[in-house]
Design an enzyme around this catalytic site. Structure first.
Site, PDB file in Angstrom:
ATOM      1  N   LYS A  54       0.843  -1.205   0.000  1.00 19.40           N
ATOM      2  CA  LYS A  54       0.000   0.000   0.000  1.00 19.40           C
ATOM      3  C   LYS A  54       0.876   1.253   0.000  1.00 19.40           C
ATOM      4  O   LYS A  54       0.620   2.202  -0.740  1.00 19.40           O
ATOM      5  CB  LYS A  54      -0.917  -0.007   1.239  1.00 19.40           C
ATOM      6  CG  LYS A  54      -2.027  -1.062   1.144  1.00 19.40           C
ATOM      7  CD  LYS A  54      -2.788  -1.261   2.450  1.00 19.40           C
ATOM      8  CE  LYS A  54      -3.739  -2.453   2.319  1.00 19.40           C
ATOM      9  NZ  LYS A  54      -4.479  -2.796   3.527  1.00 19.40           N
ATOM     10  N   GLN A  98      -4.998  -1.669   9.742  1.00 18.37           N
ATOM     11  CA  GLN A  98      -4.821  -2.989   9.124  1.00 18.37           C
ATOM     12  C   GLN A  98      -5.390  -4.069  10.035  1.00 18.37           C
ATOM     13  O   GLN A  98      -5.140  -4.097  11.238  1.00 18.37           O
ATOM     14  CB  GLN A  98      -3.321  -3.227   8.852  1.00 18.37           C
ATOM     15  CG  GLN A  98      -3.009  -4.487   8.078  1.00 18.37           C
ATOM     16  CD  GLN A  98      -3.492  -4.461   6.629  1.00 18.37           C
ATOM     17  OE1 GLN A  98      -3.715  -3.399   6.046  1.00 18.37           O
ATOM     18  NE2 GLN A  98      -3.682  -5.627   6.044  1.00 18.37           N
ATOM     19  N   ASP A 121     -11.429   2.305   4.182  1.00 13.15           N
ATOM     20  CA  ASP A 121     -11.678   0.862   4.141  1.00 13.15           C
ATOM     21  C   ASP A 121     -13.169   0.568   3.961  1.00 13.15           C
ATOM     22  O   ASP A 121     -13.542  -0.569   3.681  1.00 13.15           O
ATOM     23  CB  ASP A 121     -11.245   0.241   5.479  1.00 13.15           C
ATOM     24  CG  ASP A 121     -10.039  -0.650   5.342  1.00 13.15           C
ATOM     25  OD1 ASP A 121      -9.755  -1.098   4.210  1.00 13.15           O
ATOM     26  OD2 ASP A 121      -9.382  -0.906   6.364  1.00 13.15           O
TER      27      ASP A 121
HETATM   28  N1  GUN Z   1      -6.490  -7.083   6.044  1.00  6.83           N
HETATM   29  C1  GUN Z   1      -6.588  -7.757   4.870  1.00  6.83           C
HETATM   30  N2  GUN Z   1      -7.185  -6.996   3.932  1.00  6.83           N
HETATM   31  C2  GUN Z   1      -7.463  -5.807   4.523  1.00  6.83           C
HETATM   32  C3  GUN Z   1      -8.068  -4.611   4.050  1.00  6.83           C
HETATM   33  O1  GUN Z   1      -8.506  -4.475   2.911  1.00  6.83           O
HETATM   34  N3  GUN Z   1      -8.179  -3.614   4.973  1.00  6.83           N
HETATM   35  C4  GUN Z   1      -7.734  -3.751   6.249  1.00  6.83           C
HETATM   36  N4  GUN Z   1      -7.893  -2.722   7.063  1.00  6.83           N
HETATM   37  N5  GUN Z   1      -7.155  -4.847   6.700  1.00  6.83           N
HETATM   38  C5  GUN Z   1      -7.021  -5.865   5.842  1.00  6.83           C
END
Ligand code: GUN
Length: 295
Positions: A54, A98, A121
Site C-alpha cells: 500500500k 490494518q 476501508d
Molecule cells: N487485512 C486484509 N485486507 C485488509 C483490508 O482491505 N483492509 C484492512 N484494514 N485490513 C485488511
C-alpha cells in the site's frame, strides 16, 4: 476449454494511471497531496507485506502516506487515542487500521471510532449502511477491485448468476451489496455461500460468475465450476513450500491447475485481485481528500 487468464496487474496499472492524474489535479488545485495514514499493530508478516504494498502504491501515484507501527501489546485505549488524533488532523484524509488486530482489541470498537469521512476501508457501520442502501460513500477496496476487474474484462453481470463463497465484512458481505445494486457492473442475481450452506457445490455449479472468498486454499475444485464460468479468486493464503527461497508460496481458494480447464476466464493468485485491491484503496483515498474540501 482453457480459460483466459485475467491480468489483474495490467488492469490495476490502468487504474493507477487514472488515480495519478486525479492526485496531480488535486495537488495543483489545493497545494498539497491527499494523505493516508495506516495503523499497523503487531508483527504478522502477511500484514506487513500488505502494508508495504500500500505504501509503495501511494508513493507511485503521489499520495502522501504514513504508517504508524505499534507493538501487539498496545492497549485498546492507546489505539483509540491515536485514531482520535488522526480524526482531528485536517491534513490526514484517509485512515486505515490494518486487520486483523490482536485478540485483546475489539475490532468493531476500533472501526466505529474512525471518522466515517476518513474511513477509506469502508468498514464503519455508517459506510456499510450507505453501501447496502445504494448510496455508496466508501466501499471496501477488495470488492470494488473485483467489480472493476469484471467491468474492465467485459464480464456482463447484468442478470447473471453470481455466486460468492464467503461472507466476510471485508469481501463477501460488501461485494454482495455492490453486485446487487442496479447499474453497470452489478444488477446480478447473487447467492452467498458460507459455513452454514448445506452443499456449496450445488450452488457454485450454477454460477455464471463464481467468486471465491472463503480463505481456504484450494476450496474450489473443477467439479464445483460450471463449464464456461468466469472464476474470480479472492483468496490469498501462505502455504509452506521449501522449494521457494522465502519458504512459502501464495495460494488462492481455487484449484487453479484444474479449474483453468473448465472456466472461460480466471484470475490467478498472485496477480489477479490483489493488485486491484491496492488500486481501489488509492481511489478511495483520493475520494476522501475530495470530500474533505467540500463544505
Ligand atoms: N487485512 C486484509 N485486507 C485488509 C483490508 O482491505 N483492509 C484492512 N484494514 N485490513 C485488511
Amino acid at each position: 476449454m482453457t480459460a483466459r487468464i485475467i491480468d489483474g496487474k495490467a488492469v490495476a496499472a490502468r487504474v493507477h494511471d487514472e488515480v495519478a492524474g486525479g492526485i496531480d489535479e488535486f495537488q495543483k488545485i489545493n497545494g498539497y497531496a491527499p494523505r493516508l495514514t495506516v495503523i499497523l499493530v503487531g508483527d504478522d508478516p502477511a500484514s506487513h507485506s500488505y502494508v508495504k504494498g500500500k505504501e509503495r502504491a501511494c508513493e507511485k501515484v503521489g499520495i502522501s502516506s504514513e504508517t504508524i507501527l505499534k507493538d501487539a501489546s498496545i492497549s485498546q485505549a492507546e489505539l483509540l487515542e491515536i485514531i482520535e488524533r488522526l480524526n482531528n488532523d485536517p491534513k490526514v484524509h484517509g485512515i486505515l487500521v490494518q486487520l486483523p488486530l490482536p485478540k485483546h482489541i475489539d475490532e468493531d470498537t476500533i472501526i466505529l471510532s474512525i471518522d466515517p469521512m476518513k474511513d477509506v476501508d469502508g468498514l464503519h457501520p455508517e459506510n456499510a449502511g450507505l453501501l447496502v442502501l445504494g448510496q455508496t460513500r466508501f466501499a471496501p477496496a477488495t470488492p470494488l477491485g473485483v467489480q472493476r476487474l469484471l467491468i474492465e474484462e467485459g464480464v456482463d453481470t447484468n442478470g447473471a448468476k453470481v455466486v460468492i463463497v464467503g461472507r466476510s465484512k471485508l469481501v463477501g458481505m460488501p461485494l454482495t451489496a455492490l453486485l446487487l445494486q442496479k447499474g453497470i457492473g452489478a444488477n446480478a442475481t447473487v447467492t452467498v455461500c458460507h459455513t452454514g450452506t448445506k452443499d456449496i457445490g450445488i450452488e457454485t455449479r450454477q454460477a455464471d460468475v463464481l467468486i471465491a472468498a472463503a480463505g481456504y486454499p484450494g476450496a474450489i475444485g473443477a467439479d464445483m465450476v460450471k463449464p464456461g464460468a468466469v472464476v474470480v479468486d479472492v483468496g490469498v493464503s501462505r502455504v509452506e513450500d521449501s522449494t521457494r527461497n522465502r519458504g512459502y508460496r501464495l495460494t488462492g481458494d481455487v484449484q487453479f491447475a484444474e479449474v483453468v480447464d473448465v472456466a472461460s476466464a480466471i484470475t490467478p493468485v498472485p496477480g489477479g485481485v490483489g493488485p486491484m485491491t491496492i488500486s481501489m484503496l488509492l481511489v478511495n483515498v483520493l475520494r476522501a481528500a475530495k470530500f474533505s474540501i467540500q463544505d
